[in-house]
Design a protein around this motif. Structure first.
Motif, PDB file in Angstrom:
ATOM      1  N   GLY A  20       9.483   5.109   4.273  1.00 45.27           N
ATOM      2  CA  GLY A  20      10.624   6.040   3.860  1.00 45.27           C
ATOM      3  C   GLY A  20      10.864   6.008   1.868  1.00 45.27           C
ATOM      4  O   GLY A  20      11.874   6.728   2.099  1.00 45.27           O
ATOM      5  N   ALA A  21      10.027   5.257   1.457  1.00 44.31           N
ATOM      6  CA  ALA A  21      10.470   5.591  -0.151  1.00 44.31           C
ATOM      7  C   ALA A  21      10.412   6.981  -0.817  1.00 44.31           C
ATOM      8  O   ALA A  21       9.095   7.524  -0.511  1.00 44.31           O
ATOM      9  N   MET A  22      11.149   7.508  -1.560  1.00 43.84           N
ATOM     10  CA  MET A  22      10.677   8.599  -2.415  1.00 43.84           C
ATOM     11  C   MET A  22       9.949   8.277  -3.409  1.00 43.84           C
ATOM     12  O   MET A  22       9.957   7.484  -4.315  1.00 43.84           O
ATOM     13  N   ALA A  23       9.016   9.054  -2.794  1.00 44.22           N
ATOM     14  CA  ALA A  23       7.473   9.375  -4.248  1.00 44.22           C
ATOM     15  C   ALA A  23       8.215  10.546  -5.283  1.00 44.22           C
ATOM     16  O   ALA A  23       8.867  11.642  -5.029  1.00 44.22           O
ATOM     17  N   LEU A  24       7.549  10.637  -6.640  1.00 42.87           N
ATOM     18  CA  LEU A  24       7.904  11.457  -7.533  1.00 42.87           C
ATOM     19  C   LEU A  24       7.387  12.102  -7.383  1.00 42.87           C
ATOM     20  O   LEU A  24       6.057  12.673  -7.529  1.00 42.87           O
ATOM     21  N   PHE A  25       7.720  13.375  -7.168  1.00 45.44           N
ATOM     22  CA  PHE A  25       6.767  14.566  -6.623  1.00 45.44           C
ATOM     23  C   PHE A  25       5.587  15.005  -8.313  1.00 45.44           C
ATOM     24  O   PHE A  25       5.935  14.871  -9.138  1.00 45.44           O
ATOM     25  N   GLY A  26       3.928  14.895  -7.673  1.00 51.86           N
ATOM     26  CA  GLY A  26       2.595  15.303  -8.944  1.00 51.86           C
ATOM     27  C   GLY A  26       2.337  14.467  -9.061  1.00 51.86           C
ATOM     28  O   GLY A  26       1.390  14.172 -10.728  1.00 51.86           O
ATOM     29  N   VAL A  61       1.623   0.047  -4.625  1.00 49.46           N
ATOM     30  CA  VAL A  61       2.606   1.027  -5.507  1.00 49.46           C
ATOM     31  C   VAL A  61       3.509  -0.150  -5.243  1.00 49.46           C
ATOM     32  O   VAL A  61       3.708  -1.309  -4.421  1.00 49.46           O
ATOM     33  N   ARG A  62       5.345   0.093  -6.384  1.00 48.67           N
ATOM     34  CA  ARG A  62       6.235  -0.894  -6.789  1.00 48.67           C
ATOM     35  C   ARG A  62       7.570  -0.352  -6.212  1.00 48.67           C
ATOM     36  O   ARG A  62       7.240   0.645  -6.158  1.00 48.67           O
ATOM     37  N   VAL A  63       7.934  -0.616  -5.025  1.00 49.79           N
ATOM     38  CA  VAL A  63       8.863  -0.010  -3.974  1.00 49.79           C
ATOM     39  C   VAL A  63      10.738  -0.489  -4.502  1.00 49.79           C
ATOM     40  O   VAL A  63      10.034  -2.084  -4.435  1.00 49.79           O
ATOM     41  N   VAL A  64      10.988  -0.183  -4.678  1.00 51.30           N
ATOM     42  CA  VAL A  64      12.399  -0.761  -5.408  1.00 51.30           C
ATOM     43  C   VAL A  64      13.834   0.115  -4.308  1.00 51.30           C
ATOM     44  O   VAL A  64      13.616   1.271  -4.082  1.00 51.30           O
ATOM     45  N   SER A  65      14.577  -0.537  -4.202  1.00 54.50           N
ATOM     46  CA  SER A  65      14.755  -0.877  -2.638  1.00 54.50           C
ATOM     47  C   SER A  65      16.727  -1.445  -3.243  1.00 54.50           C
ATOM     48  O   SER A  65      17.267  -2.480  -3.596  1.00 54.50           O
ATOM     49  N   MET A  66      17.414  -0.209  -2.786  1.00 54.70           N
ATOM     50  CA  MET A  66      18.953  -0.796  -2.995  1.00 54.70           C
ATOM     51  C   MET A  66      19.602  -0.601  -1.665  1.00 54.70           C
ATOM     52  O   MET A  66      19.900   0.313  -1.274  1.00 54.70           O
ATOM     53  N   GLY A  67      19.559  -0.933  -0.813  1.00 58.25           N
ATOM     54  CA  GLY A  67      19.978  -2.011   0.681  1.00 58.25           C
ATOM     55  C   GLY A  67      19.497  -0.550   1.231  1.00 58.25           C
ATOM     56  O   GLY A  67      17.848   0.044   1.440  1.00 58.25           O
ATOM     57  N   ASP A  68      19.856   0.403   2.419  1.00 61.61           N
ATOM     58  CA  ASP A  68      19.915   1.210   3.117  1.00 61.61           C
ATOM     59  C   ASP A  68      19.491   2.480   2.234  1.00 61.61           C
ATOM     60  O   ASP A  68      19.628   3.908   2.274  1.00 61.61           O
ATOM     61  N   PRO A  85       0.759  -1.206   0.285  1.00 63.42           N
ATOM     62  CA  PRO A  85       0.290   0.174  -0.437  1.00 63.42           C
ATOM     63  C   PRO A  85       0.458   1.426   0.321  1.00 63.42           C
ATOM     64  O   PRO A  85       1.994   1.235   0.781  1.00 63.42           O
ATOM     65  N   VAL A  86      -0.030   2.395  -0.621  1.00 68.57           N
ATOM     66  CA  VAL A  86       1.484   3.592  -0.728  1.00 68.57           C
ATOM     67  C   VAL A  86       1.351   4.229   0.249  1.00 68.57           C
ATOM     68  O   VAL A  86       2.997   5.018   0.700  1.00 68.57           O
ATOM     69  N   ASP A  87       0.440   3.991   1.388  1.00 69.94           N
ATOM     70  CA  ASP A  87       0.824   4.822   2.837  1.00 69.94           C
ATOM     71  C   ASP A  87       1.685   4.007   3.095  1.00 69.94           C
ATOM     72  O   ASP A  87       2.426   4.456   3.985  1.00 69.94           O
ATOM     73  N   ASP A  88       2.388   2.505   3.680  1.00 67.56           N
ATOM     74  CA  ASP A  88       3.261   2.069   4.040  1.00 67.56           C
ATOM     75  C   ASP A  88       4.437   2.564   3.444  1.00 67.56           C
ATOM     76  O   ASP A  88       5.519   2.387   3.603  1.00 67.56           O
ATOM     77  N   ALA A  89       4.657   1.912   1.925  1.00 69.10           N
ATOM     78  CA  ALA A  89       6.270   2.976   1.314  1.00 69.10           C
ATOM     79  C   ALA A  89       6.573   3.991   1.856  1.00 69.10           C
ATOM     80  O   ALA A  89       7.173   4.638   1.908  1.00 69.10           O
ATOM     81  N   ILE A  90       5.739   4.889   2.123  1.00 66.03           N
ATOM     82  CA  ILE A  90       6.054   6.923   2.239  1.00 66.03           C
ATOM     83  C   ILE A  90       6.046   6.134   4.088  1.00 66.03           C
ATOM     84  O   ILE A  90       7.665   6.760   3.896  1.00 66.03           O
ATOM     85  N   LYS A  91       6.420   5.895   4.544  1.00 67.02           N
ATOM     86  CA  LYS A  91       5.971   4.975   6.002  1.00 67.02           C
ATOM     87  C   LYS A  91       7.429   4.451   6.028  1.00 67.02           C
ATOM     88  O   LYS A  91       8.734   5.338   6.851  1.00 67.02           O
TER      89      LYS A  91
END
Length: 325
Positions: A163-169, A176-183, A155-161
């Motif tokens: 610390g996932a960066m979202a594109l403004f606008g 949502v899909r979250v792509v992570s490279m470690g920390d 869920p998008v709220d969990d992703a933001i919590k």
């Protein structure tokens, strides 16, 4: 929909399932081939409708394709991997920019192709050479760390919590899909990526420029494109060394010597011009004639340029006081 399309026909194809990735988020669409029982089509681009439905733009290259055909699919894997390398590099680049310049940096746009990447970001001034070098080193450090990418849907709220960066606008759905490279990097992204940062191989910044008030742009390359860049640079360096009649390692020293020679020759040239001017000034007294009561001075001067002629004219005017020169 058209029931059957023949050879050389431009078509739009929608499949029930497709591995082709559509254009979006700055990443261009996949290409490849679709093969049916009676023909083949080359996919030149992949796009998506507002409802998320993916469609391929193609041209029939052999035989014909019909609605309902069971088809084989071939995605251009080499091109796809180059796109994935450049796309993952944009994530590393944003993280590196935030580390070097500050957390005010945010993505303001991007373009990802097989050949290169373009990344627009918020920043208030041109980057210095030292900052660019540090960002480039920082990205390459992460590449060499061999970090596995982790891709999750949540869920998008969990992703933001998290610390996932979202594109403004950008508008995001409930999931949502979250792509992570470690920390190091964590972003919301629907694009294609490598499995491990080491697959990017290398990262090189080509340019940094301003495109709007408070928005900068970096263009960069990765992997094979970096090798091609340095190979072309080496060829030009060797050509320059050949023209300068020295070894590539001695080009800078050779240029310094040539510049000193040019400076010396310029000085000698200026002295010769001054000598010519003085000789003509000395000859002026004997060259003044009078025609119908008007003083006339006529000289033919060679080896001087327009500025020297102008200065000579001013000096002769002062010398003759009145008349025609």
């Amino acid at each position: 929909a058209v029931e059957r399309d023949e050879k050389d026909t431009a078509i739009t194809i929608i499949l029930d399932k497709t591995p082709f990735h559509a254009e979006g988020g700055g990443q261009i669409g996949d290409t490849g081939y679709i093969t049916g029982p009676s023909g083949k089509a080359e996919v030149t681009d992949t796009k998506s409708l507002a409802n998320g439905l993916t469609y391929m733009i193609a041209i029939v290259t052999e035989g014909s394709l019909a609605k309902g055909d069971e088809v084989g699919i071939t995605v251009d894997k080499v091109r796809n991997l180059d796109i994935a390398r450049n796309h993952t590099a944009t994530h590393l680049l944003q993280a590196a920019l935030r580390k070097v310049l500050g957390t005010h940096v945010n993505q303001a746009g991007s373009l990802v192709t097989p050949e290169r990447l373009r990344f627009d970001f918020t920043h208030f001034s041109p980057m210095t050479n030292e900052e660019l070098a540090e960002v480039e080193k920082e990205v390459n450090r992460q590449i060499m760390k061999n970090v596995d990418l982790e891709i999750e849907e949540m869920p998008v709220d969990d992703a933001i919590k998290k610390g996932a960066m979202a594109l403004f606008g950008e508008k995001y759905g409930e999931k949502v899909r979250v792509v992570s490279m470690g920390d190091y990097s964590k972003e919301l992204c629907g694009g294609t990526h490598v499995n491990n940062t080491s697959e990017i191989a290398d990262f090189k910044i080509l340019s940094e420029s301003g495109i709007a008030a408070g928005v900068r742009r970096i263009e960069a390359i990765t992997s094979n494109s970096v090798q091609d860049y340095y190979r072309a640079l080496e060829i030009r360096l060797n050509e320059a060394a050949k023209e300068l009649k020295t070894a590539p390692a001695n080009i800078a020293e050779r240029i310094k010597l040539l510049l000193n020679e040019v400076k010396q020759l310029k000085s000698e040239n200026e002295s010769l011009k001054a000598k010519i001017v003085n000789e003509n000034l000395e000859a002026a007294d004997t060259s003044i004639s009078e025609i119908n009561g008007i003083k006339v001075l006529a000289l033919c001067v060679e080896g001087v340029e327009m500025n020297e002629l102008r200065n000579l004219g001013d000096s002769l005017k002062a010398k003759t006081e009145e008349g025609v020169i």
